[in-house]
Motif scaffolding. Structure first.
Motif, short mmCIF file in Angstrom:
data_model
loop_
_atom_site.label_atom_id
_atom_site.label_comp_id
_atom_site.label_asym_id
_atom_site.label_seq_id
_atom_site.Cartn_x
_atom_site.Cartn_y
_atom_site.Cartn_z
N VAL A 142 50.33 44.62 -24.05
CA VAL A 142 49.20 45.38 -24.15
C VAL A 142 47.95 44.44 -23.94
CG1 VAL A 142 47.88 46.65 -25.82
CG2 VAL A 142 50.43 46.91 -25.52
N ILE A 143 47.89 43.23 -24.60
CA ILE A 143 46.58 42.52 -24.35
C ILE A 143 46.42 42.16 -23.03
CG2 ILE A 143 45.53 40.15 -24.97
CD1 ILE A 143 46.95 40.41 -27.65
N ARG A 144 47.48 41.78 -22.40
CA ARG A 144 47.16 41.64 -20.75
C ARG A 144 46.93 42.83 -19.97
NH1 ARG A 144 52.11 38.88 -21.56
NH2 ARG A 144 51.85 36.37 -21.78
N SER A 145 47.60 43.82 -20.27
CA SER A 145 46.84 45.02 -19.63
C SER A 145 45.64 45.30 -19.86
CB SER A 145 48.04 46.08 -20.02
OG SER A 145 49.64 45.95 -19.65
N THR A 146 45.34 45.21 -21.04
CA THR A 146 43.73 45.69 -21.53
C THR A 146 42.63 44.95 -20.89
OG1 THR A 146 44.42 46.32 -23.75
CG2 THR A 146 42.08 45.68 -23.29
N ASP A 148 43.47 43.39 -17.89
CA ASP A 148 43.42 43.84 -16.57
C ASP A 148 42.59 45.14 -16.27
OD1 ASP A 148 44.89 41.67 -15.61
OD2 ASP A 148 46.87 42.78 -15.73
N TYR A 149 42.60 46.09 -17.24
CA TYR A 149 42.07 47.24 -17.12
C TYR A 149 40.62 47.05 -16.95
CZ TYR A 149 39.76 51.45 -18.85
OH TYR A 149 38.98 52.64 -19.08
N LEU A 150 40.02 46.24 -18.24
CA LEU A 150 38.73 46.26 -18.16
C LEU A 150 38.13 45.62 -16.89
CD1 LEU A 150 38.55 45.05 -21.77
CD2 LEU A 150 37.70 47.15 -20.84
N GLU A 151 38.76 44.37 -16.39
CA GLU A 151 38.13 43.74 -15.22
C GLU A 151 38.41 44.41 -13.80
OE1 GLU A 151 39.40 39.62 -15.65
OE2 GLU A 151 37.49 39.29 -16.33
N LEU A 152 39.48 45.15 -13.81
CA LEU A 152 39.78 45.64 -12.33
C LEU A 152 39.77 47.35 -12.37
CD1 LEU A 152 43.17 43.40 -11.87
CD2 LEU A 152 40.64 42.91 -11.19
N GLN A 153 40.03 47.96 -13.42
CA GLN A 153 40.07 49.24 -13.14
C GLN A 153 38.91 50.18 -13.94
OE1 GLN A 153 43.91 50.64 -14.38
NE2 GLN A 153 44.79 48.62 -14.17
N TYR A 158 32.86 44.49 -15.97
CA TYR A 158 33.11 43.52 -17.03
C TYR A 158 33.44 42.26 -16.50
CZ TYR A 158 32.96 47.86 -19.55
OH TYR A 158 32.34 49.11 -20.01
N TYR A 159 33.26 41.26 -17.42
CA TYR A 159 33.62 40.00 -17.12
C TYR A 159 34.00 39.19 -18.51
CZ TYR A 159 33.87 34.80 -15.93
OH TYR A 159 34.44 33.60 -15.95
N ILE A 160 35.21 39.02 -18.58
CA ILE A 160 35.78 38.32 -19.84
C ILE A 160 35.30 37.33 -20.12
CG2 ILE A 160 37.94 38.03 -21.37
CD1 ILE A 160 37.19 41.08 -20.59
N ASN A 161 34.39 36.90 -21.30
CA ASN A 161 34.06 35.51 -21.41
C ASN A 161 34.90 34.68 -22.35
OD1 ASN A 161 31.54 35.77 -20.13
ND2 ASN A 161 30.54 37.11 -21.78
N GLU A 162 35.50 35.24 -23.35
CA GLU A 162 36.53 34.75 -24.45
C GLU A 162 37.36 35.81 -24.75
OE1 GLU A 162 34.62 32.89 -27.49
OE2 GLU A 162 33.22 34.79 -27.94
N ILE A 163 38.52 35.22 -25.54
CA ILE A 163 39.36 36.07 -26.27
C ILE A 163 40.05 35.06 -27.38
CG2 ILE A 163 41.32 35.79 -24.46
CD1 ILE A 163 42.41 38.58 -25.38
N VAL A 193 37.67 40.28 -28.28
CA VAL A 193 37.46 40.16 -26.94
C VAL A 193 35.98 40.16 -26.85
CG1 VAL A 193 37.78 40.96 -24.64
CG2 VAL A 193 39.43 41.21 -26.08
N GLY A 194 35.54 38.89 -26.17
CA GLY A 194 33.92 38.79 -25.82
C GLY A 194 33.72 38.92 -24.26
N MET A 195 32.89 39.76 -23.85
CA MET A 195 32.68 39.88 -22.38
C MET A 195 31.40 40.46 -22.11
SD MET A 195 34.88 43.57 -22.11
CE MET A 195 34.30 45.21 -22.86
N SER A 196 31.17 40.20 -20.87
CA SER A 196 29.70 40.60 -20.49
C SER A 196 29.85 41.70 -19.47
CB SER A 196 29.00 39.70 -19.67
OG SER A 196 28.74 38.67 -20.70
N LEU A 197 28.97 42.73 -19.31
CA LEU A 197 28.96 43.65 -18.45
C LEU A 197 27.71 43.64 -17.64
CD1 LEU A 197 29.27 46.74 -17.40
CD2 LEU A 197 28.17 47.44 -19.26
N TYR A 198 28.08 43.65 -16.01
CA TYR A 198 26.76 43.26 -15.21
C TYR A 198 26.51 44.40 -14.56
CZ TYR A 198 27.49 38.21 -16.25
OH TYR A 198 27.53 37.01 -16.87
#
Length: 219
Positions: A142-146, A148-153, A158-163, A193-198
């Motif tokens: 589920v973590i991997r799918s999450t 993938d969803y955020l970065e690709l779908q 979104y860009y994942i900075n850290e988890i 999850v820490g990420m950046s939205l551009y």
């Protein structure tokens, strides 16, 4: 001597006229043309190349138009990502909840900041970024799918900075959480999850890009 005997034949005058015309042509046309022959050859080659290019375009006009239409569709489909600011992030999370059936908590969305490098679109819309942090509990899949969803779908770029993952836990029959070995079947992690939205802000003041000529003239 009789004047009739001194009369020059007409064909001689014709020869003289031809010679004079040839001399004038040589100096007025042939010599200047010879000096410019290399330029004329280059211009001819360039014109021939352009004609071939246009003929090729005409032969492929329908395919070229089809490619243009396809690129327009791709641009329009990506617009939601390019200009999607943090106000749409909650909707992205809601879709994630529906897809992966878990609870998100501890969501933190920071104020947006302008790009440190001053990047912008061709039209001058400046680039901004927003830091987002959230937590959820899920299995490794589920973590991997999450991610993938955020970065690709998701709509946002979104860009994942850290988890960060806490030790896995497994819910027992009494609904109490018991620590289990990582990788165990059904093991769940608490993921932070820490990420950046551009995104590009179309409402911000546009940046005028100076040309090289204008920048050099201003010095």
């Amino acid at each position: 001597m009789d004047k009739k005997q001194l009369q020059i034949p007409k064909f001689i005058w014709a020869v003289v006229a031809i010679v004079l015309i040839a001399i004038i042509f040589l100096f007025a046309v042939q010599i200047p043309f010879g000096k410019e022959i290399d330029k004329y050859n280059k211009d001819h080659a360039s014109a021939t190349s352009k004609i071939n290019m246009y003929n090729d375009y005409l032969d492929r006009a329908s395919q070229v138009q089809s490619d243009i239409d396809e690129m327009k569709r791709k641009y329009e489909s990506q617009n939601t990502k390019l200009f999607s600011n943090a106000t749409k992030s909650p909707n992205d999370f809601r879709i994630g909840l529906e897809k992966f059936h878990y609870d998100i908590y501890g969501v933190s969305i920071a104020n947006s900041v302008a790009d440190s490098q001053g990047r912008s679109t061709v039209a001058g819309a400046p680039l901004y970024s927003t830091k987002i942090t959230f937590k959820f509990v899920g299995t490794e899949d589920v973590i991997r799918s999450t991610l993938d969803y955020l970065e690709l779908q998701a709509d946002g770029a979104y860009y994942i900075n850290e988890i960060q993952l806490s030790p896995p836990v497994l819910k027992g029959e009494d609904d109490k959480q018991t620590s289990v070995k990582a990788g165990s079947s059904g093991a769940e992690y608490e993921a932070t999850v820490g990420m950046s939205l551009y995104y590009f802000d179309m409402n911000a003041p546009k940046k005028v890009k100076k040309s090289a000529a204008s920048s050099s003239s201003s010095k």
